[in-house]
Write an enzyme that holds these catalytic residues in place. Structure first.
Site, PDB file in Angstrom:
ATOM      1  N   LYS A  77      31.324  55.894  51.583  1.00  0.00           N
ATOM      2  CA  LYS A  77      30.393  54.612  51.367  1.00  0.00           C
ATOM      3  C   LYS A  77      29.905  54.297  52.562  1.00  0.00           C
ATOM      4  O   LYS A  77      30.650  54.410  53.734  1.00  0.00           O
ATOM      5  CB  LYS A  77      31.111  53.443  50.700  1.00  0.00           C
ATOM      6  CG  LYS A  77      30.709  52.218  50.243  1.00  0.00           C
ATOM      7  CD  LYS A  77      31.437  51.213  49.623  1.00  0.00           C
ATOM      8  CE  LYS A  77      30.699  49.849  49.494  1.00  0.00           C
ATOM      9  NZ  LYS A  77      31.582  48.799  48.627  1.00  0.00           N
ATOM     10  N   SER A 152      29.915  46.899  44.490  1.00  0.00           N
ATOM     11  CA  SER A 152      28.779  47.451  45.634  1.00  0.00           C
ATOM     12  C   SER A 152      29.013  49.042  45.823  1.00  0.00           C
ATOM     13  O   SER A 152      27.999  49.449  46.621  1.00  0.00           O
ATOM     14  CB  SER A 152      28.994  46.476  46.830  1.00  0.00           C
ATOM     15  OG  SER A 152      30.387  46.923  47.453  1.00  0.00           O
ATOM     16  N   SER A 176      34.587  45.816  43.407  1.00  0.00           N
ATOM     17  CA  SER A 176      33.588  46.879  43.977  1.00  0.00           C
ATOM     18  C   SER A 176      33.600  48.255  43.763  1.00  0.00           C
ATOM     19  O   SER A 176      32.959  49.065  44.022  1.00  0.00           O
ATOM     20  CB  SER A 176      32.997  46.516  45.399  1.00  0.00           C
ATOM     21  OG  SER A 176      32.210  45.414  45.373  1.00  0.00           O
TER      22      SER A 176
END
Length: 486
Positions: A77, A152, A176
């Site tokens: 990420k 996210s 997330s």
């Protein structure tokens, strides 16, 4: 080759046998990612040159037969520091930032001989539930390109679901990792707060943030957590508790386990398909010998309200450092110091980040701290006590991960409606507990996620229960349309 119907163990065996090299495997992963980018936009950066170079080095010294992750392509990420590679947190504010160090979780993955092929797309500064707030454009759901992948960590989840990589790291502040795992039909684990070091993770809300793995199946997930968990002297909140081998007794079943099914998590707002999928999962656990009973977590309904006071307050504090002076975006039109601060932050941050900074700053301001932040912290304690009460008599808690399957792009424009998407995941972060999502059904061709919540630092029991469910169902074997037939 794609990784849709592969797992880490089978690919590892091919590497050990010499059927494929790490370089070939990495090139395949990069090619898959590039081919899918035009439809999905899962990556902000595909780090082709460094990934191939690293694969060649691993091939040169040989695949370690005792390390299942050796030579395996993965993704990170984009809020995790990676030395020399753009780390933007999905924001214009950091669109020119290349760190001089890598974070602990990233380094541990590299120490395990994995190969990072790139940095995945995300909601800006991890603030969002749909990966629609990224400066680099929104990510699409591989199961239906008109749907969101969740957020996210939507890019990380989509990169695994579409078969680009076998595993990716995400971060979970209010759901997330688990919410995008549910929307993409894969497995996502948010470990206990402190189980994995946050050093090198660009902070959103420091008392909530936690790094964890996203994978196609439960065993692979446990395997990755084995490598990234553990104490880190750089992170004062990381736990020094011993890290067990999460894979060692993963197949020991659920006979005799006591599982709580909270009535508050199956009420109004949860779609009929999701509710039925969770009830079917409960029946499946009963068939396998577990005792599943209704329990109550009465204060969870206040979780969203309390979270959106505490988390933005911490974000307001954490994001003060982005001032246009030290690093990151700097406005070119500023004529004095005050303008430099205001213009750099106004131009560098997106709307959702600004909204949360304003919410947080207001909650922390004189005259409102006691009324809002202090009260929210008290609610957080009550939520934690609810979980403690249930875990006196139960090993695990079973809930839906999300109230509905993935919603449409641009469908939820009201911030409050968007915030409610995390109503079932936020309480876990409020209490610092481990939570994981795994596939439990489908609704109109879209995956439904099931959430398991465990006692602090008892990820082992969660993996046993998840593995048992997975082995007795075939939801995890389904693949999205973009990568093959359903």
């Amino acid at each position: 080759m794609n990784f849709l119907n592969k797992d880490i163990t089978s690919i590892h065996q091919s590497l050990v046998n010499g059927d494929i090299t790490a370089e070939q495997l990495t090139k395949e992963a990069i090619e898959n990612a590039k081919n899918n980018e035009k439809d999905i936009n899962a990556f902000i950066t595909i780090d082709e040159e460094n990934a191939i170079k690293r694969a060649q080095e691993i091939d040169k010294r040989g695949i370690n037969p005792d390390n299942l992750l050796s030579g395996i392509p993965v993704a990170m990420k984009d809020n995790m520091l990676t030395k020399g590679v753009l780390t933007s947190a999905g924001s214009k504010m950091l669109s020119n930032f290349k760190p001089i160090i890598s974070g602990t979780a990233v380094n541990k993955m590299l120490d395990a001989d994995t190969i990072s092929i790139g940095k995945t797309n995300m909601d800006e500064f991890a603030m969002g539930s749909s990966t629609e707030t990224s400066y680099y454009g929104r990510t699409h759901n591989p199961w239906n390109l008109d749907k969101v992948p969740g957020g996210s960590s939507g890019g990380s989840a989509a990169s695994v679901a579409s078969g680009d990589v076998l595993a990716a790291l995400g971060s979970d502040t209010g759901g997330s990792i688990r919410q995008p795992a549910a929307f993409n039909g894969i497995v996502g684990m948010k470990p206990t707060y402190g189980r994995v070091s946050r050093w090198g993770l660009i902070a959103f809300a420091s008392s909530f943030d936690q790094i964890g793995p996203l994978t196609k199946n439960v065993y692979d997930n446990a395997l990755v957590l084995n490598h990234i968990a553990g104490h880190d002297e750089h992170d004062l909140t990381s736990s020094d508790k011993e890290v067990p081998d999460f894979t060692s007794k993963i197949d020991s079943g659920v006979k005799g386990m006591k599982i709580g099914l909270p009535k508050e998590y199956l009420g109004e707002g949860v779609s009929d398909d999701v509710r039925e999928a969770i009830k079917s999962a409960a029946d499946k656990y009963r068939e396998m010998g577990a005792d599943v009973e209704e329990v109550s977590l009465p204060h969870s309904k206040y979780g969203v309200a309390a979270y959106y006071i505490i988390a933005p307050s911490e974000a307001s504090s954490n994001l003060q450092r982005f001032d246009g002076i030290r690093y990151g975006y700097r406005s070119e039109s500023a004529k004095n110091l005050d303008q430099l601060y205001v213009k750099s932050r106004s131009e560098g941050f997106g709307d959702e980040v600004k909204r949360r900074i304003m919410l947080g700053t207001y909650s922390l301001s004189a005259g409102f701290f006691d009324a809002y932040f202090k009260k929210a912290a008290e609610v957080r304690t009550l939520i934690n006590k609810d979980f403690q009460n249930v875990f006196q008599n139960y090993d695990l808690i079973l809930t839906p991960t999300t109230p509905t399957p993935a919603f449409g792009l641009d469908e939820e424009k009201d911030p409050l409606t968007m915030y409610m998407n995390d109503i079932l995941t936020i309480p876990v972060n409020m209490a610092g507990l481990p939570g994981m999502s795994l596939p439990a059904g489908f609704s109109n061709g879209l995956p439904i996620g099931m959430q398991l919540i465990g006692k602090p630092f008892d990820e082992t029991t969660m993996y046993k229960a998840a593995y048992a469910f997975e082995q007795n169902t075939d939801f995890h074997k389904q693949t999205p349309k973009i990568g093959g037939d359903k």
